[in-house]
Write an enzyme that holds these catalytic residues in place. Sequence first.
Site, PDB file in Angstrom:
ATOM      1  CB  CYS A   1      -2.371   6.300   2.532  1.00 16.10           C
ATOM      2  SG  CYS A   1      -3.781   5.500   3.309  1.00 16.10           S
TER       3      CYS A   1
ATOM      4  CD  GLU B   1      -2.888  -1.272   0.788  1.00 14.32           C
ATOM      5  OE1 GLU B   1      -3.385  -0.204   0.397  1.00 14.32           O
ATOM      6  OE2 GLU B   1      -3.351  -2.386   0.523  1.00 14.32           O
TER       7      GLU B   1
HETATM    8  P1  NAP Z   1       8.381   4.886   4.586  1.00 13.18           P
HETATM    9  O1  NAP Z   1       9.499   5.760   4.913  1.00 13.18           O
HETATM   10  O2  NAP Z   1       8.359   4.227   3.270  1.00 13.18           O
HETATM   11  O3  NAP Z   1       8.321   3.791   5.754  1.00 13.18           O
HETATM   12  C1  NAP Z   1       7.316   2.849   5.806  1.00 13.18           C
HETATM   13  C2  NAP Z   1       7.744   1.718   6.718  1.00 13.18           C
HETATM   14  O4  NAP Z   1       8.817   1.015   6.115  1.00 13.18           O
HETATM   15  C3  NAP Z   1       8.244   2.184   8.074  1.00 13.18           C
HETATM   16  O5  NAP Z   1       7.812   1.270   9.059  1.00 13.18           O
HETATM   17  C4  NAP Z   1       9.736   2.132   7.901  1.00 13.18           C
HETATM   18  O6  NAP Z   1      10.421   1.984   9.122  1.00 13.18           O
HETATM   19  C5  NAP Z   1       9.860   0.883   7.088  1.00 13.18           C
HETATM   20  N1  NAP Z   1      11.139   0.717   6.427  1.00 13.18           N
HETATM   21  C6  NAP Z   1      11.915   1.653   5.867  1.00 13.18           C
HETATM   22  N2  NAP Z   1      13.038   1.090   5.375  1.00 13.18           N
HETATM   23  C7  NAP Z   1      12.952  -0.232   5.648  1.00 13.18           C
HETATM   24  C8  NAP Z   1      13.809  -1.354   5.413  1.00 13.18           C
HETATM   25  N3  NAP Z   1      14.957  -1.216   4.772  1.00 13.18           N
HETATM   26  N4  NAP Z   1      13.417  -2.572   5.839  1.00 13.18           N
HETATM   27  C9  NAP Z   1      12.242  -2.725   6.486  1.00 13.18           C
HETATM   28  N5  NAP Z   1      11.410  -1.706   6.736  1.00 13.18           N
HETATM   29  C10 NAP Z   1      11.740  -0.474   6.319  1.00 13.18           C
HETATM   30  O7  NAP Z   1       6.992   5.628   4.705  1.00 13.18           O
HETATM   31  P2  NAP Z   1       6.513   6.554   5.893  1.00 13.18           P
HETATM   32  O8  NAP Z   1       7.266   7.824   5.766  1.00 13.18           O
HETATM   33  O9  NAP Z   1       6.496   5.842   7.186  1.00 13.18           O
HETATM   34  O10 NAP Z   1       4.995   6.777   5.461  1.00 13.18           O
HETATM   35  C11 NAP Z   1       4.566   7.814   4.634  1.00 13.18           C
HETATM   36  C12 NAP Z   1       4.185   7.274   3.289  1.00 13.18           C
HETATM   37  O11 NAP Z   1       3.339   6.159   3.433  1.00 13.18           O
HETATM   38  C13 NAP Z   1       3.409   8.269   2.475  1.00 13.18           C
HETATM   39  O12 NAP Z   1       3.989   8.352   1.218  1.00 13.18           O
HETATM   40  C14 NAP Z   1       2.007   7.684   2.402  1.00 13.18           C
HETATM   41  O13 NAP Z   1       1.309   7.984   1.226  1.00 13.18           O
HETATM   42  C15 NAP Z   1       2.237   6.238   2.547  1.00 13.18           C
HETATM   43  N6  NAP Z   1       1.097   5.569   3.170  1.00 13.18           N
HETATM   44  C16 NAP Z   1       0.352   4.715   2.432  1.00 13.18           C
HETATM   45  C17 NAP Z   1      -0.735   4.072   3.004  1.00 13.18           C
HETATM   46  C18 NAP Z   1      -1.599   3.124   2.241  1.00 13.18           C
HETATM   47  O14 NAP Z   1      -2.437   2.455   2.828  1.00 13.18           O
HETATM   48  N7  NAP Z   1      -1.422   3.030   0.963  1.00 13.18           N
HETATM   49  C19 NAP Z   1      -1.029   4.285   4.342  1.00 13.18           C
HETATM   50  C20 NAP Z   1      -0.246   5.157   5.059  1.00 13.18           C
HETATM   51  C21 NAP Z   1       0.820   5.796   4.453  1.00 13.18           C
HETATM   52  P3  NAP Z   1      11.198   3.214   9.801  1.00 13.18           P
HETATM   53  O15 NAP Z   1      10.160   4.199  10.195  1.00 13.18           O
HETATM   54  O16 NAP Z   1      11.860   2.588  10.982  1.00 13.18           O
HETATM   55  O17 NAP Z   1      12.125   3.744   8.779  1.00 13.18           O
END
Ligand code: NAP
Length: 693
Positions: free
Chosen positions: A294, A255
Amino acid sequence: MIKLENYITGKSITGDGDGQSLYNAVTGDLIATATTKGLDFKSILEYGRNVGNPALRKLTFYERGNMLKALALHLQEHLNKFYALSYKTGATKADSWVDIEGGIGNLFANASLRRKLPNETFCVDGDSHNLSKGYTFMGTHILVPKDGVAVRINAFNFPVWGMLEKIAVNLLSGVPAIVKPASVSCYLAQAVVKEIITSGILPEGSLQLICGSAGDLLEHVNSQDVVTFTGSASTGLMLKSNANILKENVPFNMEADSLNCIVLGNDVTPEMPEWEIFVKEIRKEMTLKAGQRCTGIRRIFVPENKIDDIQKALIKSLQQTIIGNPLNEKVKMGSLAGQSQRREVKEQVQKLLASSQMIYGSLDSVDVVDADANKGAFISPILLMNDKPFASTEVHEVEAFGPVSTIMPYKNMDDAIELSKKGKGSLCTSIVTASPSIAKQYVIHAATHHGRILVLNNECAKESTGHGSPLPLLIHGGPGRAGGGEEMGGLRGIKHYLQRTALQGSPTMLTAITNVYQPHAKGNTKTIHPFKKYFEDLNIGDQLISDKRIITSEDIDKFADLSGDHFYAHLKTTDFSGTMFTHQVAHGYFIMSIAAGLFALGYEKNPVQLNYGIDGLRFVKPVYPGAKIYIRFTCKEKLMHDKNLQQQADDLLNEDPGIDNGIVKWYVEILDSTDDPVVGLATILTMVAKKNG
Ligand code: NAP
């Protein structure tokens, strides 16, 4: 300083080293640190598979559903604690309600699905199929819980909802979870997990939590596990292409960020209620959770001749947004989740400004109430205008994950549809219109690119759950840029954690395996009338073959008079030439009523309390006067049934406890005395008392 505990392998463990600092998004104060350094991620997965999975899979769907309900009720007792932490993420009370109580609501909604599932550890999926002339060979599908773990890598914006909506589904399926919340707000998810673990409601190993980096977790997942990711498209792509995930064919649901949009129908004028509905919906979506959703509306498409008026109305509406400390009840928009999120939003807005202009808001300053605008991660709502949406790419590609949205003009509905698709796949889109033809045109042509479509008008606006809210019974996810994944959706969602297997064999064998009576299986007629049996004593396949009853023309006449159904085919005076019938034909409902007369026991009271419906009633061939009708009546399926709330209350007070019962489905074959005997089929639904009910 508090170092957050990880809940893994049956223990609460803090990782090595100082870990990542987690700050109060409103004040900038340090709250805790999180680290997973030194954790053995392989053993975390193995613990889930070897301890959590066997414990969950031996529970039935019904038991797992009740477990979710108990969990939801338990978490409701600790709301204050969760709200207090939620304010620190920058969330207002309304934002926190969506996150916390919305998350708990998901537990309830999934718990309720138990009523649609058998009291078994597995279930049958869909219809069964006869595969042979002699009816001795058939096929069906079964669903069994996967043998692994659901790994949940979640985004930061809804630490509670994002976790609970996901684990509700895998727990109901019989699969344990390992949750890795985004670090910046993981202290809130951690508080909820701590409460879940202390409640003792879930079997050991059903839920583990890691606060901080996921380490080498994904290097150890296998094909029985499911990995779900919610977050940015770039992180998602990196994780999805992990070599181990590809090699092991691990299901991966993504997602990701998407450029969701809203369209104003060309029919809407400022005098219509839909005008205000459109403006309000945008303001709500831009400011709720400070736009960190999101599903947030990033693109606004408006008929070109109305764009000036809409722009003015939106600016006026956004000016009313009070920004500041979420603890102040007047505040309508809190802060972003942290300073790095604020930096990122600003960078993304700069990219958008390459082809758009800012018409409301500022990147440099924001007026806030009860807070320091610099220490807290505050930002003002930002409205951009792009008057060349077909010529610009940024506006369809760059997501600023905050209170940021861009207005764009469109000429006609074809343009609006094409523009909506330029986001290359989104979680949801809305259209505000009072015109069914405009709505239909948009829905049918735009649906290819959006996971959910909300059609808003004056009739539904008051009760609408809104553009941004995914609902437990509807799917959440979207094609392309939105990740190409799908989750939630009621029973659809649990199927992602169940292995679907086609099953072939004889009807009798498949009945024994599935505990659902399959047509043409051998029945057990050497038993007392099944209606004399209590719920516990009934066996699938218990069968009654009734006496025969001759249908007469007088019967049909009487039924026609009694019911008032004088359809020509039931009248003996009809000239049947040119019709589908040769003579006066019996009413299907009469035949069904005759069937009831043949299976129901006479005047004695018995454990069957009531008949509450008929599924799949089919009249297969006409019944003419003289036909000798009888029935084969078989116990098909037994389902658990909860007492209603009044009965539960009476139980507690030890007053009239009501009658405890279960649901029994009966397969009814209505037969005549020919070589091709089936004239009708139905499944009758009854409530049957329990012995000690
Ligand atoms: P993100 O930076 O991509 O991180 C998402 C998750 O992935 C976090 O738990 C992060 O952990 C983890 N992660 C990062 N690098 C990783 C790795 N190498 N191995 C395993 N896990 C890893 O996104 P975010 O900043 O948290 O969220 C914002 C984005 O999410 C926005 O772009 C939004 O549109 C999107 N979003 C989408 C939905 C949906 O349902 N489609 C819902 C909510 C948000 P860390 O925090 O520890 O880095």
